[in-house]
Motif scaffolding. Structure first.
Motif, short mmCIF file in Angstrom:
data_model
loop_
_atom_site.label_atom_id
_atom_site.label_comp_id
_atom_site.label_asym_id
_atom_site.label_seq_id
_atom_site.Cartn_x
_atom_site.Cartn_y
_atom_site.Cartn_z
N UNK A 186 0.80 -1.23 0.00
CA UNK A 186 0.00 0.00 0.00
C UNK A 186 0.83 1.28 0.00
N UNK A 187 2.14 1.14 0.17
CA UNK A 187 2.97 2.33 0.27
C UNK A 187 4.38 2.00 -0.22
N UNK A 188 5.15 3.04 -0.50
CA UNK A 188 6.54 2.86 -0.89
C UNK A 188 7.42 2.63 0.34
N UNK A 189 6.87 2.85 1.52
CA UNK A 189 7.61 2.66 2.76
C UNK A 189 7.37 1.29 3.35
N UNK A 190 7.14 1.26 4.66
CA UNK A 190 6.92 0.00 5.36
C UNK A 190 5.52 -0.53 5.09
N UNK A 191 5.42 -1.77 4.58
CA UNK A 191 4.13 -2.39 4.26
C UNK A 191 3.75 -3.49 5.24
N UNK A 192 4.46 -3.60 6.35
CA UNK A 192 4.17 -4.67 7.31
C UNK A 192 2.88 -4.37 8.07
N UNK A 193 2.04 -5.39 8.29
CA UNK A 193 0.81 -5.18 9.07
C UNK A 193 1.13 -5.01 10.55
N UNK A 194 0.19 -4.43 11.26
CA UNK A 194 0.31 -4.28 12.71
C UNK A 194 -0.08 -5.60 13.37
N UNK A 195 0.73 -6.07 14.30
CA UNK A 195 0.46 -7.32 15.02
C UNK A 195 0.03 -6.98 16.45
N UNK A 196 -1.14 -7.46 16.84
CA UNK A 196 -1.69 -7.22 18.18
C UNK A 196 -1.85 -8.57 18.87
N UNK A 197 -1.17 -8.74 20.00
CA UNK A 197 -1.21 -10.00 20.74
C UNK A 197 -1.84 -9.75 22.10
N UNK A 198 -3.00 -10.35 22.34
CA UNK A 198 -3.72 -10.18 23.60
C UNK A 198 -3.91 -8.71 23.95
#
Length: 463
Positions: A186-198
């Motif tokens: 989605x972007x030219x930068x960081x495309x990593x998804x947000x990870x939410x644990x508990x």
């Protein structure tokens, strides 16, 4: 003296009144006796599928406020109407209805309810019934992740969720995490998804340091479902819910596997004799003289003297099979007041190159305490330790550098020469301006990286 008509009339009325009172009293006595006769004292025991008693099971009369809970031995005793229906309910188990009828003893075996997980989906603000979810959410159960025996959890979701693409850039132990993309880049930068644990966003270690045996569900939020996390959710959100204890008996589980890893594809390199012939042709094409004599080529092809005329397959020399094994032990249980889940996992993964390996120890303890009828507190402890090892040629030159040289080194170079009797000196094949991968492995040393992490999370939960 004769009675008057009025006296006779009044006397008759008094007789009728007394008779009416007697009939009313008899009717009341009959009704009271009948009511008491319809009450029954019902008792029994409630157990689970294994025959162990269940503590704190709610036993109530359907449609009435009469009820009780089972004691430490799973027993109950209750005064109920004869035509009553008993309702047995317990968290994590299917509710049962039993008509009393003529029974004075009713024993119940309760079955675990395994459908509850399927009926809800973890979303950004809690859980929601699956049929009421309008956003784009994909859900995966922990049992499905365990079926894929991989060292890194991020590789276990490949092909299991719609809209989620993973690709692995390295197979080196400890560095084998997959790159995850949700609905593309989605972007030219960081495309990593947000990870939410508990409920904790961007927790250190992310998916790569989780044990699959700890996970209850994993959900991927792809559109407006992730809006609660703001700008950080621009690339999607992966919500992980770890396992928590259920009221009832203490459960002990073990899950483990042992396997052998090998390279699925390696390039086929030409043998030494073919390399020598191709080198001669290349030199002749630019007007030079042949580098190797026909006698040397023939001797190499026939393998008459492997020391003088070596034929080294560097792919076979560098790469080997690696052993991988994982062992996970889980203990869970509790009561309606407090419940716990403890998971301990050890993973050991040998690399395909000598001196390359990775091991990890995970400890997770999740505890839930009910403070009020509508308020509980989740107290979670999580820790892990990882050790990464790999061969080191020199500073900033590790496994990848050794592999690169194994592609560049001709098959006419000897790896290690046999040691002379009575000598501990190792000799390696050499060629001007070339480095021997065998010498790089033996003499380059070993790189070790240790990582420790401990986290404690307190989260109040309203009901």
């Amino acid at each position: 003296m004769k009675e008057s008509f009025l006296d006779i009339h009044l006397k008759g009325c008094r007789v009728k009144s007394n008779l009416f009172r007697m009939l009313t009293l008899l009717l009341l006595i009959f009704c009271t006796t009948n009511v008491f006769a319809q009450q029954k004292n019902v008792r029994g025991t409630v157990v689970d599928a294994s025959g162990d008693p269940l503590i704190g099971v709610n036993v109530s009369v359907k449609g009435m406020t009469i009820g009780i809970i089972t004691d430490m031995k799973g027993r109950y005793q209750l005064e109920v109407p004869a035509n009553a229906t008993l309702l047995f309910s317990y968290i994590g188990y299917r509710s049962q209805e039993i008509a009393v009828g003529n029974q004075l003893s009713i024993n119940i075996t309760m079955q675990e309810d395994t459908q509850n997980i399927d009926e809800v989906v973890v979303v950004g603000y809690g859980v929601q019934k699956k049929e009421t979810v309008t956003g784009a959410v994909s859900t995966l159960k922990g049992d499905d992740l365990i079926k894929t025996p991989v060292a890194n959890l991020s590789n276990a979701i490949a092909g299991k969720m719609s809209g989620v693409v993973t690709f692995q850039r390295s197979g080196e132990p400890g560095y084998d995490g997959a790159t995850i993309r949700i609905r593309g880049s989605n972007t030219l930068g960081n495309n990593d998804p947000l990870v939410v644990i508990d409920g904790v966003a961007a927790r250190t270690g992310g998916l790569e340091r989780l044990d699959p045996n700890e996970i209850e569900t994993m959900s991927v939020l792809k559109d407006a479902s992730a809006a609660i996390y703001g700008a950080r959710a621009a690339n999607g959100v992966i919500v992980v819910k770890t396992k928590r204890g259920m009221p009832g008996k203490v459960n002990i589980s073990y899950n483990g596997y042992v396997g052998v890893q090998q390279a699925t594809y390696l390039p086929e390199m030409v043998d030494a004799a073919t390399f020598m012939e191709m080198s001669n042709i290349a030199n002749q094409n630019i007007g030079g003289d042949p580098t190797y004599s026909q006698e040397a080529i023939d001797a190499t092809r026939q393998g008459l003297d492997p020391i003088k005329y070596p034929n080294t397959d560097w792919m076979d020399y560098i790469f080997k099979n690696g052993l991988i094994h994982s062992h996970s032990v889980g203990i869970s249980g509790g009561s309606n007041l407090a419940r716990f889940a403890l998971t301990v996992n050890y993973l050991n993964n040998e690399g395909l190159v000598e001196k390359s390996k990775f091991d990890r120890l995970n400890i997770r303890a999740n505890t839930t305490v009910n403070l009020l009828d509508n308020l509980s507190v989740d107290m979670d402890f999580n820790s892990y330790r990882t050790n990464k090892y790999e061969p080191m040629y020199r500073d900033e030159a590790y496994t990848s550098e050794i592999i690169r040289y194994s592609y560049m080194t001709p098959p006419t170079i000897m790896g290690r020469y046999p040691m002379k009797e009575g000598s501990d000196i190792v000799y390696y094949g050499n060629r001007p301006e070339q480095r021997n991968p065998a010498a790089m492995l033996d003499r380059g040393g070993e790189y070790k990286a240790l990582e420790d992490n401990i986290s404690i999370n307190l989260l109040p939960v309203g009901k």
